[in-house]
Design an enzyme around this catalytic site. Structure first.
Site, PDB file in Angstrom:
ATOM      1  N   ARG A   3       0.864  -1.181   0.000  1.00  8.12           N
ATOM      2  CA  ARG A   3       0.000   0.000   0.000  1.00  8.12           C
ATOM      3  C   ARG A   3       0.906   1.238   0.000  1.00  8.12           C
ATOM      4  O   ARG A   3       2.116   1.121   0.106  1.00  8.12           O
ATOM      5  CB  ARG A   3      -0.943   0.006   1.210  1.00  8.12           C
ATOM      6  CG  ARG A   3      -0.236   0.161   2.552  1.00  8.12           C
ATOM      7  CD  ARG A   3      -1.208   0.083   3.702  1.00  8.12           C
ATOM      8  NE  ARG A   3      -0.721   0.862   4.834  1.00  8.12           N
ATOM      9  CZ  ARG A   3      -1.283   0.884   6.035  1.00  8.12           C
ATOM     10  NH1 ARG A   3      -2.352   0.158   6.270  1.00  8.12           N
ATOM     11  NH2 ARG A   3      -0.792   1.635   7.008  1.00  8.12           N
ATOM     12  N   ASN A  46      -5.037   7.855   3.802  1.00  4.01           N
ATOM     13  CA  ASN A  46      -4.803   7.125   5.051  1.00  4.01           C
ATOM     14  C   ASN A  46      -3.318   7.170   5.388  1.00  4.01           C
ATOM     15  O   ASN A  46      -2.478   6.771   4.571  1.00  4.01           O
ATOM     16  CB  ASN A  46      -5.221   5.660   4.902  1.00  4.01           C
ATOM     17  CG  ASN A  46      -5.006   4.849   6.164  1.00  4.01           C
ATOM     18  OD1 ASN A  46      -5.740   5.015   7.143  1.00  4.01           O
ATOM     19  ND2 ASN A  46      -4.000   3.989   6.171  1.00  4.01           N
ATOM     20  N   GLU A  47      -3.000   7.702   6.565  1.00  2.00           N
ATOM     21  CA  GLU A  47      -1.618   7.686   7.067  1.00  2.00           C
ATOM     22  C   GLU A  47      -0.610   8.123   5.987  1.00  2.00           C
ATOM     23  O   GLU A  47       0.287   7.380   5.607  1.00  2.00           O
ATOM     24  CB  GLU A  47      -1.249   6.297   7.594  1.00  2.00           C
ATOM     25  CG  GLU A  47      -2.034   5.896   8.810  1.00  2.00           C
ATOM     26  CD  GLU A  47      -1.621   4.540   9.384  1.00  2.00           C
ATOM     27  OE1 GLU A  47      -1.910   4.282  10.567  1.00  2.00           O
ATOM     28  OE2 GLU A  47      -1.015   3.732   8.644  1.00  2.00           O
ATOM     29  N   GLU A  88      -7.742   5.245  14.922  1.00  4.42           N
ATOM     30  CA  GLU A  88      -7.380   3.826  14.967  1.00  4.42           C
ATOM     31  C   GLU A  88      -6.709   3.496  16.289  1.00  4.42           C
ATOM     32  O   GLU A  88      -5.900   4.270  16.810  1.00  4.42           O
ATOM     33  CB  GLU A  88      -6.404   3.463  13.838  1.00  4.42           C
ATOM     34  CG  GLU A  88      -6.958   3.482  12.444  1.00  4.42           C
ATOM     35  CD  GLU A  88      -5.923   3.003  11.435  1.00  4.42           C
ATOM     36  OE1 GLU A  88      -4.964   2.293  11.838  1.00  4.42           O
ATOM     37  OE2 GLU A  88      -6.052   3.349  10.254  1.00  4.42           O
ATOM     38  N   TRP A 119       2.749  -6.050  13.639  1.00  3.21           N
ATOM     39  CA  TRP A 119       3.958  -5.518  13.022  1.00  3.21           C
ATOM     40  C   TRP A 119       5.122  -5.345  13.997  1.00  3.21           C
ATOM     41  O   TRP A 119       6.182  -4.859  13.600  1.00  3.21           O
ATOM     42  CB  TRP A 119       3.650  -4.187  12.327  1.00  3.21           C
ATOM     43  CG  TRP A 119       2.682  -3.305  13.053  1.00  3.21           C
ATOM     44  CD1 TRP A 119       1.342  -3.189  12.814  1.00  3.21           C
ATOM     45  CD2 TRP A 119       2.963  -2.420  14.139  1.00  3.21           C
ATOM     46  NE1 TRP A 119       0.774  -2.287  13.680  1.00  3.21           N
ATOM     47  CE2 TRP A 119       1.748  -1.791  14.504  1.00  3.21           C
ATOM     48  CE3 TRP A 119       4.124  -2.074  14.850  1.00  3.21           C
ATOM     49  CZ2 TRP A 119       1.655  -0.853  15.523  1.00  3.21           C
ATOM     50  CZ3 TRP A 119       4.033  -1.134  15.869  1.00  3.21           C
ATOM     51  CH2 TRP A 119       2.805  -0.540  16.202  1.00  3.21           C
ATOM     52  N   GLU A 124      -2.529  -8.282   7.195  1.00  5.83           N
ATOM     53  CA  GLU A 124      -2.862  -7.940   8.578  1.00  5.83           C
ATOM     54  C   GLU A 124      -3.904  -8.889   9.175  1.00  5.83           C
ATOM     55  O   GLU A 124      -4.688  -8.496  10.032  1.00  5.83           O
ATOM     56  CB  GLU A 124      -3.335  -6.481   8.647  1.00  5.83           C
ATOM     57  CG  GLU A 124      -2.208  -5.507   8.307  1.00  5.83           C
ATOM     58  CD  GLU A 124      -2.615  -4.050   8.427  1.00  5.83           C
ATOM     59  OE1 GLU A 124      -1.782  -3.262   8.895  1.00  5.83           O
ATOM     60  OE2 GLU A 124      -3.744  -3.694   8.045  1.00  5.83           O
ATOM     61  N   LYS A 125      -3.856 -10.140   8.775  1.00  2.51           N
ATOM     62  CA  LYS A 125      -4.844 -11.090   9.299  1.00  2.51           C
ATOM     63  C   LYS A 125      -4.605 -11.434  10.771  1.00  2.51           C
ATOM     64  O   LYS A 125      -5.485 -11.987  11.425  1.00  2.51           O
ATOM     65  CB  LYS A 125      -4.868 -12.356   8.449  1.00  2.51           C
ATOM     66  CG  LYS A 125      -3.565 -13.111   8.316  1.00  2.51           C
ATOM     67  CD  LYS A 125      -3.750 -14.335   7.409  1.00  2.51           C
ATOM     68  CE  LYS A 125      -2.426 -15.036   7.116  1.00  2.51           C
ATOM     69  NZ  LYS A 125      -1.598 -14.239   6.185  1.00  2.51           N
ATOM     70  N   PHE A 126      -3.424 -11.110  11.287  1.00  2.00           N
ATOM     71  CA  PHE A 126      -3.181 -11.323  12.718  1.00  2.00           C
ATOM     72  C   PHE A 126      -3.283 -10.029  13.519  1.00  2.00           C
ATOM     73  O   PHE A 126      -3.024 -10.019  14.721  1.00  2.00           O
ATOM     74  CB  PHE A 126      -1.818 -11.989  12.932  1.00  2.00           C
ATOM     75  CG  PHE A 126      -1.765 -13.389  12.387  1.00  2.00           C
ATOM     76  CD1 PHE A 126      -2.573 -14.389  12.917  1.00  2.00           C
ATOM     77  CD2 PHE A 126      -0.944 -13.706  11.324  1.00  2.00           C
ATOM     78  CE1 PHE A 126      -2.542 -15.679  12.405  1.00  2.00           C
ATOM     79  CE2 PHE A 126      -0.906 -14.988  10.803  1.00  2.00           C
ATOM     80  CZ  PHE A 126      -1.707 -15.986  11.345  1.00  2.00           C
ATOM     81  N   HIS A 127      -3.622  -8.926  12.837  1.00  2.00           N
ATOM     82  CA  HIS A 127      -3.948  -7.688  13.547  1.00  2.00           C
ATOM     83  C   HIS A 127      -5.379  -7.819  14.052  1.00  2.00           C
ATOM     84  O   HIS A 127      -6.287  -8.186  13.313  1.00  2.00           O
ATOM     85  CB  HIS A 127      -3.812  -6.499  12.591  1.00  2.00           C
ATOM     86  CG  HIS A 127      -3.925  -5.156  13.247  1.00  2.00           C
ATOM     87  ND1 HIS A 127      -5.062  -4.721  13.884  1.00  2.00           N
ATOM     88  CD2 HIS A 127      -3.023  -4.142  13.360  1.00  2.00           C
ATOM     89  CE1 HIS A 127      -4.864  -3.504  14.351  1.00  2.00           C
ATOM     90  NE2 HIS A 127      -3.637  -3.137  14.048  1.00  2.00           N
TER      91      HIS A 127
END
Length: 656
Positions: free
Chosen positions: A115, A153-154, A306, A314, A354-357
């Protein structure tokens, strides 16, 4: 009058998060809305990473799914913060238009597949971004679910490519007008770097040895400005359709890449993403620092865009939040001025990077602890929102911070790479936080007259206007405390004669700054009554002009570690934490600044917001806090007299 956060909150605290339903089958959406309603979610952010879904090929538009979502959310009383999806262009853009892809300082292209793979200077990228923004605003500007716009975003992308180089040269010509002025500002007489044509100037790309620090400083300024141009271009498009709705973009916390003071002036709502490490014993202090900074940028209520309901993905090791910590840190944000408590993201992803976020609904689903705690928090925020929303925080102390000074002080050729401005800033803020002194942040050129105490942890670069502002503040009766390496350079990163601005030396009673003496990692220097870390300085005071606390032993024996001349203090080292807290608490007391509440147990934070007193227990043991008088505790709906008991990670919100 510009719209503000209050136009979206309407007396509530916004509660929700990023909602990415395009990752899920459409039949999941009804279940999402059911769970949102149970958790008192009243706001979601849509479309942050939806560009390839909205525009699957150049010029195509797929809005049907978003139409259905907007209608579904509105039917269930959930407002929408609609994002422009421009932080993550579709793969076709980079493939068809390589000029949209940024290059790093080594010339490497940043390809699609992650991204933020866009060049802020690319005319092609800007054209596509404007087009999708225009179409979103035209289609949804009148939709009743829409409450706010979220741009990109960011923002964090730098570009050293050829189109960025041309834009950099245009930016420099506007700043300096002539090559002579640029050569003077950049000190190009050093190492034979003088420029005879604008076309010879490049971004600070890979070099054999140290880069020109003034060139790097200006490139940081340019990058911040180019990203801001992208942001305001999209903002102006949506404003044409919805001038009554506020617009925001989310900052990363204390991030080096944006001049956030300047950016905040362009926002209707200042929002931030905040992810303290749950294993960090000072995680709450880091949160308080970012919250104080964001509130000060907003000059009032702000938006927590957020946070994580559980672990992130991360860090090297990503720990979940212990039971109660998410609630505690969310209410800490509210205590320090947040009128919106939101998360990344609503439902935890099953695929992607980010599936573990964590999400508000984790992989364990609605039976999981994370969602159950979210439900509790949503109910509590709804319960207190009428008393809290819009409430302001008064502070007698200001901490000064400036991104240009940070950029200049971080150059490659500095005296110590161990001196990291965020760590120095954190150390000073920690001292004030542990002394229970409420603090704002301010720019060194802001009006400081409303503060009893102004603290400058480190401002390596100070403009003449900033120096004059500090002098006027002290002349006007304010108390000023400055840390080491302050006032060393001017706005071009040119070292001032004598190693510190002469006006500041006079203010502090310093005749001569002979040498800077940086310390090694773990090394300390003895001072009378405390130990210093990280840094020390060989200072000769003006005879009889200043009170001093001397160094003891070593090369600096007998020379001043701390100087005081009237209401101006200079601290030439970084005292160990207890010593710095004691020093600043004593100076604050002398300036008439009082703690929020006396006699607090260890680990308990107290914050006043409007007429409410927030008490937050950052410890794991039950404590009792003395609060003389009768109070109503809003979270539990009970009355308390003279004392309140807080369990592990407990919170009380008291109204007298």
């Amino acid at each position: 009058m510009r719209p503000a956060l209050g136009d979206a909150t309407r007396g509530r605290i916004l509660f929700g998060g990023d909602y990415n339903p395009e990752q899920w089958p459409e039949e999941t959406w009804q279940d999402d809305v059911r769970l949102m309603t149970r958790a008192r979610v009243n706001s979601v952010t849509l479309g942050v990473f939806s560009w390839s879904r909205l525009e699957p090929e150049p010029g195509a538009r797929e809005f049907g799914w978003l139409d259905r979502l907007m209608d579904l959310l509105h039917a269930n009383g959930i407002g929408v913060v609609l994002a422009t999806p421009t932080s993550s262009p579709p793969p076709w853009m980079g493939r068809l238009h390589p000029d949209t892809l940024p290059r790093d300082a080594d010339g490497h292209t940043e390809w699609w597949g992650g991204r933020q793979h866009f060049s802020h200077s690319s005319a092609t990228y800007r054209r596509y971004a404007a087009a999708i923004t225009e179409d979103l605003a035209a289609r949804y500007g009148t939709h009743p679910a829409l409450t706010m716009w979220h741009i990109n975003n960011e923002y964090c992308t730098a570009d050293h490519g050829d189109e960025a180089a041309a834009a950099f040269r245009r930016w420099l010509r506007q700043r300096y007008t002539t090559l002579d002025a640029l050569n003077s500002a950049w000190g190009t007489a050093f190492w034979s770097q003088g420029y005879d044509t604008w076309d010879g100037i490049l971004p600070p790309r890979r070099a054999h040895y140290l880069k020109n620090p003034a060139q790097v400083l200006d490139f940081r300024r340019f990058t911040s400005d180019m990203l801001l141009e992208c942001c305001t271009a999209e903002r102006d498009i949506v404003r044409r359709y919805t001038p009554h709705l506020p617009v925001t973009t989310n900052f990363m916390p204390l991030w080096i890449g944006q001049d956030a003071w300047r950016w905040a002036r362009e926002e209707d709502v200042v929002s931030v993403d905040l992810y303290p490490d749950p294993r960090d014993p000072l995680g709450a202090q880091h949160g308080a620092l970012v919250q104080d900074l964001t509130r000060s940028q907003a000059r009032g209520p702000w938006m927590l865009m957020e946070q994580a309901a559980g672990p992130v993905n991360w860090r090297g090791v990503n720990h979940p939040k212990p039971r109660g910590l998410n609630r505690l840190w969310s209410l800490q944000a509210v205590a320090r001025g947040a009128d919106a408590v939101c998360y990344f993201q609503w439902r935890q992803s099953r695929q992607g990077a980010e599936k573990f976020h964590s999400g508000m609904v984790g992989h364990a689903g609605e039976q999981g602890r994370t969602y159950q705690e979210i439900r509790q928090l949503g109910a509590e925020l709804e319960r207190i929102s009428g008393d809290v929303s819009g409430g302001r925080i008064d502070a007698d102390v200001a901490v000064l911070h400036d991104w240009h000074s940070w950029w200049a002080g971080a150059h490659e050729g500095r005296l110590s790479t161990l001196v990291d401005l965020p760590e120095v800033l954190t150390a000073w803020h920690r001292a004030l936080w542990e002394a229970h002194l409420t603090t704002d942040f301010a720019h060194p050129e802001h009006d400081l007259s409303g503060y009893r105490l102004v603290v400058v942890p480190q401002l390596y670069l100070l403009t003449d206007s900033a120096v004059d502002n500090l002098l006027a503040y002290v002349r006007g009766g304010g108390t000023l405390v400055c840390g080491f390496l302050t006032g060393v350079a001017d706005e071009d990163d040119r070292v001032r004669t004598g190693g510190m601005d002469a006006r500041l030396r006079e203010l502090f009673g310093i005749r001569t700054l002979h040498e800077w003496w940086p310390l090694e990692a773990g090394e300390t220097v003895e001072c009378e009554g405390f130990r210093g870390t990280l840094w020390s300085e060989e200072l000769e005071p003006e005879p009889g002009a200043a009170e001093t606390v001397p160094y003891r032993g070593g090369e600096l024996d007998g020379l001043p570690a701390v100087l005081r001349r009237g209401r101006a203090w200079y601290v030439s080292t970084l005292p160990e934490p207890d010593a710095l807290r004691s020093l600043l608490a004593g100076i604050a007391a002398g300036a008439g600044v009082r703690p929020v509440l006396d006699g607090l147990p260890a680990g308990v934070e107290a914050v006043r917001r409007g007429e409410l007193l927030f008490l937050l227990n950052h410890g794991r043991e039950q404590v009792t806090v003395q609060v003389p008088g009768r109070h109503h505790e809003l979270l539990a709906g009970t009355d308390v007299t003279d004392a309140v008991t807080l369990g592990r990670h407990g919170v009380a919100v008291l109204r007298s």
